[in-house]
Scaffold this active site. Structure first.
Site, mmCIF file in Angstrom:
data_model
loop_
_atom_site.group_PDB
_atom_site.id
_atom_site.type_symbol
_atom_site.label_atom_id
_atom_site.label_comp_id
_atom_site.label_asym_id
_atom_site.label_seq_id
_atom_site.Cartn_x
_atom_site.Cartn_y
_atom_site.Cartn_z
ATOM 1 N N ASP A 55 1.269 -0.152 9.525
ATOM 2 C CA ASP A 55 1.523 1.132 10.195
ATOM 3 C C ASP A 55 3.020 1.471 10.131
ATOM 4 O OD1 ASP A 55 1.160 3.373 11.793
ATOM 5 O OD2 ASP A 55 0.564 2.271 13.598
ATOM 6 N N ILE B 98 0.818 -1.225 0.000
ATOM 7 C CA ILE B 98 0.000 0.000 0.000
ATOM 8 C C ILE B 98 0.850 1.273 0.000
ATOM 9 C CG2 ILE B 98 -0.329 0.319 2.491
ATOM 10 C CD1 ILE B 98 -3.377 0.688 1.822
HETATM 11 N N1 AR6 Z 1 0.743 -2.979 2.379
HETATM 12 C C1 AR6 Z 1 -0.488 -3.525 2.494
HETATM 13 N N2 AR6 Z 1 -0.837 -4.337 3.512
HETATM 14 C C2 AR6 Z 1 0.107 -4.605 4.442
HETATM 15 C C3 AR6 Z 1 1.423 -4.076 4.395
HETATM 16 C C4 AR6 Z 1 1.722 -3.227 3.295
HETATM 17 N N3 AR6 Z 1 2.921 -2.663 3.158
HETATM 18 N N4 AR6 Z 1 2.108 -4.560 5.479
HETATM 19 C C5 AR6 Z 1 1.256 -5.359 6.170
HETATM 20 N N5 AR6 Z 1 0.056 -5.397 5.552
HETATM 21 P P1 AR6 Z 1 -1.499 -5.089 10.731
HETATM 22 P P2 AR6 Z 1 -3.935 -4.649 12.346
HETATM 23 C C6 AR6 Z 1 -1.194 -6.115 5.917
HETATM 24 O O1 AR6 Z 1 -0.963 -6.049 11.718
HETATM 25 O O2 AR6 Z 1 -4.216 -6.102 12.336
HETATM 26 C C7 AR6 Z 1 0.176 -2.123 14.179
HETATM 27 O O3 AR6 Z 1 1.264 -2.334 15.053
HETATM 28 C C8 AR6 Z 1 -1.119 -7.317 6.796
HETATM 29 O O4 AR6 Z 1 -0.741 -8.473 6.044
HETATM 30 O O5 AR6 Z 1 -0.585 -4.081 10.126
HETATM 31 O O6 AR6 Z 1 -5.052 -3.686 12.055
HETATM 32 C C9 AR6 Z 1 -0.663 -0.917 14.565
HETATM 33 O O7 AR6 Z 1 0.130 0.115 15.152
HETATM 34 C C10 AR6 Z 1 -2.565 -7.410 7.277
HETATM 35 O O8 AR6 Z 1 -3.384 -8.065 6.288
HETATM 36 O O9 AR6 Z 1 -2.743 -4.207 11.363
HETATM 37 C C11 AR6 Z 1 -1.640 -1.486 15.547
HETATM 38 O O10 AR6 Z 1 -1.091 -1.548 16.851
HETATM 39 C C12 AR6 Z 1 -3.018 -5.948 7.327
HETATM 40 O O11 AR6 Z 1 -2.000 -5.205 6.643
HETATM 41 C C13 AR6 Z 1 -1.870 -2.889 15.039
HETATM 42 O O12 AR6 Z 1 -0.709 -3.227 14.261
HETATM 43 C C14 AR6 Z 1 -3.179 -5.381 8.720
HETATM 44 O O13 AR6 Z 1 -2.206 -5.934 9.580
HETATM 45 C C15 AR6 Z 1 -3.062 -2.962 14.098
HETATM 46 O O14 AR6 Z 1 -3.330 -4.296 13.756
#
Ligand code: AR6
Length: 210
Positions: A63, A40
């Site tokens: 994030d 993303i």
């Molecule tokens: N592009 C698109 N999707 C991604 C990317 C990327 N570069 N990297 C990871 N994902 P998560 P949550 C996907 O854990 O579950 C953080 O520490 C990943 O595979 O990022 O909402 C925040 O600060 C998954 O499908 O977010 C919060 O504390 C999706 O993004 C917590 O994690 C979301 O995974 C939020 O948890």
């Protein structure tokens, strides 16, 4: 494996095309839904949505990737978002907007999905995170918005339930925005293939029902 990679160059090239361009589905009011696999942080859209936490000062997963790609101005802009209570800039289900700084995207919409408990308790909060993000994009007159799979990483949301909530919430927000709503392209940019597959299946089921 050798056989699989050497036969059917036509289907191989269309699969490769699918990876980069994804799948497109019509939405209401002339908007379109794009579901693709990818990172993303590389999206050239009016806004990418960050799956943040309530403190809104960065974290792991998407994030962390967004903050690294945007550069240090992003965390400074986040720190300027007022706290609604001690340590909370964005309550679960709400959204806030900042510039995109070094990202190709013009803005980052930060939202917070729920830590998954069960469908009954978590679905309304996940739907609210998508609707708040869409509402902010509509309020700012943005045309294109890219979402990750909010809560589908460390927050543990089951993929099929997350996809159903996400697609229904986007549809509701477009309906609320009306015919003249600015958002004409909604993308789901999914990092991993299993989540991409579930979103495509769910969108196909919704299209078949419509
Ligand atoms: N592009 C698109 N999707 C991604 C990317 C990327 N570069 N990297 C990871 N994902 P998560 P949550 C996907 O854990 O579950 C953080 O520490 C990943 O595979 O990022 O909402 C925040 O600060 C998954 O499908 O977010 C919060 O504390 C999706 O993004 C917590 O994690 C979301 O995974 C939020 O948890």
């Amino acid at each position: 494996l050798m056989l699989a990679c050497c036969v059917g160059s036509a289907s191989r090239s269309s699969a490769a095309k699918d990876m980069t361009s994804g799948r497109v589905f019509p939405l209401r009011h002339g908007a379109q839904l794009v579901i693709k696999q990818g990172d993303i942080t590389q999206e050239d859209v009016d806004a990418i949505v960050n799956a943040a936490n309530e403190r809104m000062l960065g974290g792991g997963g998407v994030d962390g990737a967004i903050h690294r790609a945007a550069g240090p101005d992003l965390v400074r802009a986040c720190a300027e978002v007022p706290e609604v209570r001690r340590g909370v800039r964005c309550p679960t289900g709400e959204a806030r907007i900042t510039p995109g700084f070094r990202l190709p995207a013009r803005h980052v919409i930060h939202t917070v999905g729920p830590i998954y408990e069960n469908a009954r308790e978590s679905a309304p909060l996940l739907a609210a995170a998508y609707r708040s993000s869409m509402q902010l994009a509509l309020d700012k007159g943005l045309r294109s918005v890219s979402f990750p799979g909010i809560s589908t990483g460390v927050f543990g949301y089951p993929f099929d339930e997350a996809a159903q909530v996400a697609l229904a919430a986007v549809d509701e927000a477009l309906e609320a925005g009306g015919e003249g709503g600015s958002v004409k392209e909604v993308r789901f940019v999914l990092f991993n293939q299993p989540l991409y597959d579930v979103f495509v299946e769910t969108a196909e089921e919704r299209a078949a029902r419509a």
